[in-house]
Design an enzyme around this catalytic site. Structure first.
Site, PDB file in Angstrom:
ATOM      1  N   MET A  28       0.838  -1.203   0.000  1.00 33.27           N
ATOM      2  CA  MET A  28       0.000   0.000   0.000  1.00 33.27           C
ATOM      3  C   MET A  28       0.876   1.258   0.000  1.00 33.27           C
ATOM      4  O   MET A  28       0.388   2.361   0.262  1.00 33.27           O
ATOM      5  CB  MET A  28      -0.938   0.005   1.213  1.00 33.27           C
ATOM      6  CG  MET A  28      -1.906  -1.179   1.211  1.00 33.27           C
ATOM      7  SD  MET A  28      -3.446  -0.846   2.066  1.00 33.27           S
ATOM      8  CE  MET A  28      -2.864  -0.468   3.705  1.00 33.27           C
ATOM      9  N   GLU A  33      11.884  -0.142   5.205  1.00 33.48           N
ATOM     10  CA  GLU A  33      12.813  -1.276   5.065  1.00 33.48           C
ATOM     11  C   GLU A  33      12.104  -2.625   5.090  1.00 33.48           C
ATOM     12  O   GLU A  33      12.585  -3.592   4.506  1.00 33.48           O
ATOM     13  CB  GLU A  33      13.890  -1.229   6.159  1.00 33.48           C
ATOM     14  CG  GLU A  33      14.909  -0.114   6.008  1.00 33.48           C
ATOM     15  CD  GLU A  33      15.744  -0.233   4.725  1.00 33.48           C
ATOM     16  OE1 GLU A  33      15.967  -1.361   4.267  1.00 33.48           O
ATOM     17  OE2 GLU A  33      16.130   0.817   4.186  1.00 33.48           O
ATOM     18  N   GLY A  34      10.983  -2.708   5.800  1.00 32.87           N
ATOM     19  CA  GLY A  34      10.225  -3.961   5.823  1.00 32.87           C
ATOM     20  C   GLY A  34       9.787  -4.341   4.413  1.00 32.87           C
ATOM     21  O   GLY A  34      10.005  -5.474   3.956  1.00 32.87           O
ATOM     22  N   HIS A  35       9.207  -3.377   3.710  1.00 28.21           N
ATOM     23  CA  HIS A  35       8.811  -3.627   2.316  1.00 28.21           C
ATOM     24  C   HIS A  35      10.044  -3.977   1.461  1.00 28.21           C
ATOM     25  O   HIS A  35       9.996  -4.891   0.638  1.00 28.21           O
ATOM     26  CB  HIS A  35       8.171  -2.376   1.703  1.00 28.21           C
ATOM     27  CG  HIS A  35       6.893  -1.929   2.350  1.00 28.21           C
ATOM     28  ND1 HIS A  35       6.806  -0.757   3.066  1.00 28.21           N
ATOM     29  CD2 HIS A  35       5.649  -2.465   2.371  1.00 28.21           C
ATOM     30  CE1 HIS A  35       5.563  -0.590   3.493  1.00 28.21           C
ATOM     31  NE2 HIS A  35       4.839  -1.620   3.109  1.00 28.21           N
ATOM     32  N   GLN A  59     -10.347  -2.690   2.072  1.00 29.29           N
ATOM     33  CA  GLN A  59      -9.869  -3.350   3.298  1.00 29.29           C
ATOM     34  C   GLN A  59      -9.892  -2.431   4.509  1.00 29.29           C
ATOM     35  O   GLN A  59      -9.440  -2.809   5.584  1.00 29.29           O
ATOM     36  CB  GLN A  59      -8.489  -3.953   3.077  1.00 29.29           C
ATOM     37  CG  GLN A  59      -7.359  -2.959   2.963  1.00 29.29           C
ATOM     38  CD  GLN A  59      -6.063  -3.662   2.595  1.00 29.29           C
ATOM     39  OE1 GLN A  59      -5.918  -4.195   1.500  1.00 29.29           O
ATOM     40  NE2 GLN A  59      -5.105  -3.704   3.511  1.00 29.29           N
ATOM     41  N   GLY A 145       4.808 -10.113   4.362  1.00 33.98           N
ATOM     42  CA  GLY A 145       5.479 -10.001   5.655  1.00 33.98           C
ATOM     43  C   GLY A 145       4.713 -10.764   6.725  1.00 33.98           C
ATOM     44  O   GLY A 145       3.492 -10.746   6.761  1.00 33.98           O
ATOM     45  N   LYS A 146       5.455 -11.432   7.593  1.00 39.05           N
ATOM     46  CA  LYS A 146       4.816 -12.137   8.709  1.00 39.05           C
ATOM     47  C   LYS A 146       4.393 -11.170   9.805  1.00 39.05           C
ATOM     48  O   LYS A 146       3.758 -11.575  10.771  1.00 39.05           O
ATOM     49  CB  LYS A 146       5.753 -13.204   9.266  1.00 39.05           C
ATOM     50  CG  LYS A 146       5.923 -14.386   8.346  1.00 39.05           C
ATOM     51  CD  LYS A 146       6.784 -15.438   9.012  1.00 39.05           C
ATOM     52  CE  LYS A 146       6.947 -16.654   8.120  1.00 39.05           C
ATOM     53  NZ  LYS A 146       7.897 -17.605   8.714  1.00 39.05           N
ATOM     54  N   SER A 184       4.051   1.479   7.969  1.00 42.33           N
ATOM     55  CA  SER A 184       3.741   2.804   7.404  1.00 42.33           C
ATOM     56  C   SER A 184       2.963   3.618   8.426  1.00 42.33           C
ATOM     57  O   SER A 184       3.076   4.838   8.490  1.00 42.33           O
ATOM     58  CB  SER A 184       2.913   2.654   6.135  1.00 42.33           C
ATOM     59  OG  SER A 184       3.539   1.760   5.245  1.00 42.33           O
TER      60      SER A 184
HETATM   61  P1  AMP Z   1       1.465  -2.853   3.483  1.00 44.74           P
HETATM   62  O1  AMP Z   1       2.015  -1.802   2.581  1.00 44.74           O
HETATM   63  O2  AMP Z   1       1.362  -2.429   4.916  1.00 44.74           O
HETATM   64  O3  AMP Z   1       0.178  -3.461   2.958  1.00 44.74           O
HETATM   65  O4  AMP Z   1       2.512  -4.029   3.494  1.00 44.74           O
HETATM   66  C1  AMP Z   1       2.922  -4.653   2.304  1.00 44.74           C
HETATM   67  C2  AMP Z   1       3.686  -5.902   2.656  1.00 44.74           C
HETATM   68  O5  AMP Z   1       4.836  -5.573   3.427  1.00 44.74           O
HETATM   69  C3  AMP Z   1       2.852  -6.886   3.483  1.00 44.74           C
HETATM   70  O6  AMP Z   1       3.112  -8.204   3.050  1.00 44.74           O
HETATM   71  C4  AMP Z   1       3.365  -6.649   4.871  1.00 44.74           C
HETATM   72  O7  AMP Z   1       3.224  -7.758   5.730  1.00 44.74           O
HETATM   73  C5  AMP Z   1       4.836  -6.355   4.600  1.00 44.74           C
HETATM   74  N1  AMP Z   1       5.422  -5.630   5.733  1.00 44.74           N
HETATM   75  C6  AMP Z   1       4.910  -4.527   6.351  1.00 44.74           C
HETATM   76  N2  AMP Z   1       5.679  -4.178   7.403  1.00 44.74           N
HETATM   77  C7  AMP Z   1       6.688  -5.076   7.465  1.00 44.74           C
HETATM   78  C8  AMP Z   1       7.817  -5.259   8.332  1.00 44.74           C
HETATM   79  N3  AMP Z   1       8.045  -4.455   9.371  1.00 44.74           N
HETATM   80  N4  AMP Z   1       8.650  -6.295   8.089  1.00 44.74           N
HETATM   81  C9  AMP Z   1       8.427  -7.131   7.040  1.00 44.74           C
HETATM   82  N5  AMP Z   1       7.391  -7.013   6.185  1.00 44.74           N
HETATM   83  C10 AMP Z   1       6.531  -6.003   6.390  1.00 44.74           C
END
Ligand code: AMP
Length: 281
Positions: A28, A33-35, A59, A145-146, A184
């Protein structure tokens, strides 16, 4: 890096690809860094990597943060380009949900546990948009991401239920030095709340440590965790111990358990989880 803002342009490019080994990272946006860890893993294991950015209105439950969800397309695009992403897909709401749109992926069990009851319709929105992206992108592998463990679990289930030929890869949670899971939504937090927010991870770590030392009573541990967070000023949605296989509630905690928490700090809702057996999820 190619950037596609319409389905037509994206599909023209996608349909012409002969490469099969495509990795896909749905997001989104407002990337951190997670992404990027998901993107890097995809780059390592695929010939092509496609990232989508779409703040999926379906969602967000009524009254949630859809309108204020953070966005910065230019910065995201620049960073993805640096990481060597091949294509960035940034469709509009009007194209993803045109007038008359009507088919939804529903997993009734999803609404009964963890975030489900607190976010009505959330997983229906997530599963639907992810299936739509899978149809458009047709990846060999998709990276999640888990940190959003329930989402990761439900997507794996959807893949099985719909016989989709996609390998789902779950990646560990990236954290700030304080232990706070990157998100985010952390951008909503004041400096003071940012410090306080790390307490969720600390609480889960303390509980995991108690289980590793031999404590087993799930209810006692859950109550202790909930109380600790409440005392620190959180409004707790849930703090639960569940098993890894089917996310069923566990009366007896053990090394195979996963600890889940969702709690509000001010107007920000935070989630996190931790596997008892060492590694962070
Ligand atoms: P989002 O943009 O929040 O929908 O997240 C996109 C993807 O990044 C999803 O699969 C999340 O689980 C993953 N994600 C978000 N935050 C983290 C994080 N801190 N570490 C690893 N993956 C993440």
């Amino acid at each position: 890096m190619k950037i596609f803002k319409t389905l037509k342009d994206f599909l023209t490019w996608r349909d012409a690809l002969t490469e099969m080994q495509i990795g896909f990272v749905p997001t989104m946006g407002y990337l951190h860094e997670g992404h990027f860890s998901l993107v890097k893993e995809s780059r390592k294991n695929n010939r092509l990597t496609i990232v989508s950015i779409f703040v999926n209105p379906a969602q967000f439950a009524a009254g949630e943060d859809l309108s204020r969800y953070p966005r910065d397309f230019e910065r995201d695009a620049e960073q993805l380009k640096k990481l060597g992403v091949d294509a960035l897909f940034f469709p509009t709401e009007a194209e993803m949900y045109p007038v008359g749109y009507g088919t939804w992926v529903n997993d009734p069990e999803a609404d009964t546990m963890l975030c489900g009851p607190f976010r009505p319709g959330h997983f229906r929105g997530v599963l639907t948009v992810v299936l739509k992206f899978f149809s458009l992108v047709r990846p060999a592998s998709a990276y999640f991401g888990k940190k959003d463990y329930q989402q990761f679990f439900l997507i794996q289930k959807m893949i099985r239920d719909f016989h989709l030929n996609i390998q789902v890869v779950g990646m560990p949670t990236l954290r700030e030095a304080s232990g706070l899971a990157m998100s985010s939504r952390n951008s909503y937090l004041s400096a003071e709340f940012l410090v306080q927010a790390a307490y969720i991870h600390q609480t889960l770590r303390t509980l995991a440590e108690r289980i590793r030392r031999g404590e087993k009573d799930g209810e006692v541990l859950e109550n202790a965790g909930r109380e600790a967070l409440t005392k620190k000023g959180f409004r707790v949605d849930y703090l639960e111990i569940r098993n890894r296989q089917d996310l069923a509630r566990e009366k007896m905690a053990g090394l195979d358990s996963i600890l889940f928490a969702a709690a509000h700090l001010g107007s920000t809702r935070l989630i996190d989880n931790l596997e008892v057996s060492g590694g962070s999820l």
